[in-house]
Scaffold this motif. Structure first.
Motif, short mmCIF file in Angstrom:
data_model
loop_
_atom_site.label_atom_id
_atom_site.label_comp_id
_atom_site.label_asym_id
_atom_site.label_seq_id
_atom_site.Cartn_x
_atom_site.Cartn_y
_atom_site.Cartn_z
N GLU A 16 0.83 -1.21 0.00
CA GLU A 16 0.00 0.00 0.00
C GLU A 16 0.86 1.25 0.00
OE1 GLU A 16 -1.94 3.46 1.21
OE2 GLU A 16 -0.59 2.43 2.59
N TRP A 17 1.96 1.23 0.75
CA TRP A 17 2.86 2.39 0.79
C TRP A 17 3.44 2.66 -0.60
CZ3 TRP A 17 8.03 3.32 -0.21
CH2 TRP A 17 8.54 4.54 0.24
N ILE A 18 3.83 1.60 -1.30
CA ILE A 18 4.39 1.77 -2.65
C ILE A 18 3.34 2.36 -3.59
CG2 ILE A 18 5.28 0.54 -4.67
CD1 ILE A 18 6.60 -1.43 -2.72
N LEU A 19 2.12 1.82 -3.54
CA LEU A 19 1.05 2.34 -4.40
C LEU A 19 0.72 3.79 -4.06
CD1 LEU A 19 -1.41 -0.70 -4.52
CD2 LEU A 19 0.04 0.15 -6.37
N ARG A 20 0.73 4.10 -2.75
CA ARG A 20 0.42 5.47 -2.33
C ARG A 20 1.46 6.46 -2.84
NH1 ARG A 20 1.61 6.66 3.20
NH2 ARG A 20 0.98 4.48 3.53
N GLN A 21 2.75 6.05 -2.78
CA GLN A 21 3.80 6.94 -3.27
C GLN A 21 3.69 7.14 -4.78
OE1 GLN A 21 5.59 8.61 -1.02
NE2 GLN A 21 4.33 7.42 0.40
N ARG A 22 3.34 6.09 -5.50
CA ARG A 22 3.16 6.23 -6.95
C ARG A 22 2.01 7.18 -7.26
NH1 ARG A 22 2.70 0.53 -9.82
NH2 ARG A 22 2.40 1.97 -11.58
N LEU A 23 0.91 7.04 -6.52
CA LEU A 23 -0.23 7.93 -6.73
C LEU A 23 0.15 9.37 -6.40
CD1 LEU A 23 -3.25 8.39 -7.30
CD2 LEU A 23 -3.69 7.89 -4.89
N ARG A 24 0.90 9.55 -5.31
CA ARG A 24 1.31 10.90 -4.93
C ARG A 24 2.21 11.53 -6.00
NH1 ARG A 24 1.36 13.48 -0.11
NH2 ARG A 24 0.89 11.57 1.03
N ARG A 25 3.14 10.73 -6.55
CA ARG A 25 4.03 11.27 -7.59
C ARG A 25 3.23 11.67 -8.83
NH1 ARG A 25 7.64 7.22 -5.67
NH2 ARG A 25 6.89 5.74 -7.22
N ARG A 26 2.24 10.86 -9.18
CA ARG A 26 1.42 11.19 -10.35
C ARG A 26 0.63 12.47 -10.10
NH1 ARG A 26 -2.08 6.07 -11.60
NH2 ARG A 26 -2.80 7.40 -13.32
N ILE A 27 0.12 12.63 -8.89
CA ILE A 27 -0.62 13.85 -8.56
C ILE A 27 0.32 15.05 -8.58
CG2 ILE A 27 -1.86 15.04 -6.72
CD1 ILE A 27 -3.07 12.38 -5.92
N ASN A 28 1.52 14.87 -8.04
CA ASN A 28 2.46 15.99 -7.95
C ASN A 28 2.90 16.49 -9.33
OD1 ASN A 28 2.33 15.82 -5.22
ND2 ASN A 28 4.33 14.88 -4.92
N LYS A 29 2.85 15.61 -10.33
CA LYS A 29 3.26 16.02 -11.68
C LYS A 29 2.14 16.74 -12.43
CE LYS A 29 6.66 12.30 -12.25
NZ LYS A 29 7.02 11.08 -13.01
N ALA A 30 0.95 16.69 -11.88
CA ALA A 30 -0.18 17.29 -12.59
C ALA A 30 -0.09 18.81 -12.52
CB ALA A 30 -1.50 16.82 -11.99
N PRO A 31 -0.17 19.51 -13.65
CA PRO A 31 -0.10 20.98 -13.63
C PRO A 31 -1.36 21.57 -13.01
CG PRO A 31 -0.62 20.20 -15.83
CD PRO A 31 -0.33 18.98 -15.00
N MET A 32 -1.18 22.68 -12.31
CA MET A 32 -2.30 23.32 -11.63
C MET A 32 -2.91 24.47 -12.42
SD MET A 32 -3.14 21.92 -8.70
CE MET A 32 -3.05 20.40 -9.67
N ASP A 33 -2.28 24.85 -13.53
CA ASP A 33 -2.82 25.98 -14.30
C ASP A 33 -4.22 25.66 -14.82
OD1 ASP A 33 -0.50 27.29 -13.82
OD2 ASP A 33 0.41 26.85 -15.77
N GLY A 34 -4.37 24.45 -15.38
CA GLY A 34 -5.68 24.06 -15.89
C GLY A 34 -6.71 23.97 -14.79
#
Length: 390
Positions: free
Chosen positions: A170-188
């Motif tokens: 679960e920790w590994i999956l959570r970190q992957r999800l967090r990294r994907r969220i962190n890469k999402a641009p906020m301008d849109g």
């Protein structure tokens, strides 16, 4: 004492299979029951304040009483199954009545969970429900028909190994999800938010390790929504709107402000902790009184919990602020020994503009305070200070 008992109960729970395996020949079953019951009784005050804590405590104490007065050795093996059943009920009922157990745990450190994270915590809660159901069933079968050595190996080694794999996975999956969220641009996301009726303006940024964030200046209807639904309700609604068709484009941190900061200050604001005190807009002396004009920040930290669906400034905080403001302006003590004539006449909500009037009676060692919104009194009291100051 309670923390020590929690630690002992945890250690006993982890080592319980081995304690039973090696201790049955040396410790009587009634003594097992009495010791286990005593540990749960020490935890009783904390459990009574938790959702479902009363029935969890009651069931375990009944089990301990059966051990203590029945003295049947084979009943010792059913403790792991009992704990699994209780956890299964707690996690399962949280899925039905909400919020899911894992979401509650996650919000302790990240109160502003985005919708994508809320859905993730719900799925993780389902995984633990399945684990507790399977683990409790296997443990029960071994308790009823398996050799003691098999029961000990499963409950003392194999079950915890599976739990460890679940935690790590679960920790590994959570970190992957967090990294994907962190890469999402906020301008849109900020552009999409600007079209929401609750939003006057929005600016995206990054809140350090927390990830992407959003600073929002609420419109009048947004401020009304904050009063009616609380911070969590507004964050959930705006989070879904910000994400649009991409659930990963959801801010992880939120700040609600009167007006947006300068472009270069957005990240700093998102990284800063939520305010814990009212903003002083002006202050002055009036005869024997000291008057402060205050504004309650929209995202004052206490509003998230008091109350989640209807934010209100706690009375104890109003008293604490009066003491603190008086200490720095009038030189009075920061503590009081008694409170007289305490009145709460009006709820103080996010965004309210207040007037705090302080008057120090040095001869009697008293501090009088009064909060007002416009001409409407909100609260007042006379505080008997620890020591008199000239």
């Amino acid at each position: 004492m309670r923390k020590l008992s929690d630690l002992i109960l945890l250690v006993v729970g982890v080592l319980y299979p081995f304690i039973v395996y090696f201790g049955m020949d040396h410790v009587s079953t009634p003594l097992f029951g009495l010791i286990l019951g005593a540990l749960w009784l020490v935890r009783a005050p904390a459990l009574m304040r938790q959702p479902g804590g009363r029935w969890m405590l009651g069931i375990t104490l009944v089990y301990c009483a059966v051990l203590a007065f029945g003295g049947e050795e084979h009943l010792l093996r059913w403790y792991p199954s009992l704990i699994c059943a209780l956890l299964l009920a707690a996690f399962g009922l949280s899925l039905k009545f909400g919020p899911p157990m894992i979401e509650r745990i996650a919000r302790v450190t990240e109160p502003d969970l985005p919708p994508v994270a809320v859905r993730y915590t719900r799925r993780v809660t389902w995984v633990w429900v399945a684990f507790f159901a399977l683990n409790g069933t296997v443990s029960g079968l071994l308790a009823a028909w398996g050799p003691l050595s098999w029961w000990t190996f499963y409950n003392g080694i194999l079950a915890y190994s599976v739990m460890g794999v679940l935690f790590i996975g679960e920790w590994i999956l959570r970190q992957r999800l967090r990294r994907r969220i962190n890469k999402a641009p906020m301008d849109g996301a900020a552009t999409r938010l600007a079209s929401h009726p609750w939003v006057a303006a929005a600016a995206g940024g990054y809140a350090g390790k927390v990830g992407p964030g959003m600073v929002v200046a609420l419109s009048p209807s947004g401020r009304t929504a904050l009063l009616r639904h609380g911070r969590a309700g507004v964050v959930n609604e705006l989070g879904q709107h910000a994400a649009g068709d991409d659930p990963l484009s959801t801010p992880m941190a939120w700040r609600f402000v009167e007006q947006l900061p300068e472009p270069g200050e957005t990240d700093a604001l998102l990284r800063a902790p939520l305010p814990t005190v009212a903003t002083v807009t002006s202050e002055r002396r009036e005869d024997d009184s000291y008057v402060l004009e205050l504004v309650l920040p929209l995202d004052l930290a206490c509003f998230a919990e008091h109350f989640p669906d209807a934010p209100v400034l706690p009375g104890v905080m109003q008293i604490g602020w009066a003491l603190d403001f008086a200490a720095t302006r009038l030189g009075t003590p920061r503590t009081c020994r008694a409170i007289d004539a305490l009145k709460f006449q009006r709820l103080l909500r996010p965004g309210d503009t207040l007037r705090l009037t302080l008057r120090h009676d040095a001869a009697r060692g008293r501090l009088h305070f009064a909060y007002a919104v416009g001409d409407a009194p909100a609260s007042s009291a006379q505080l008997r200070l620890e020591t008199a100051h000239a």
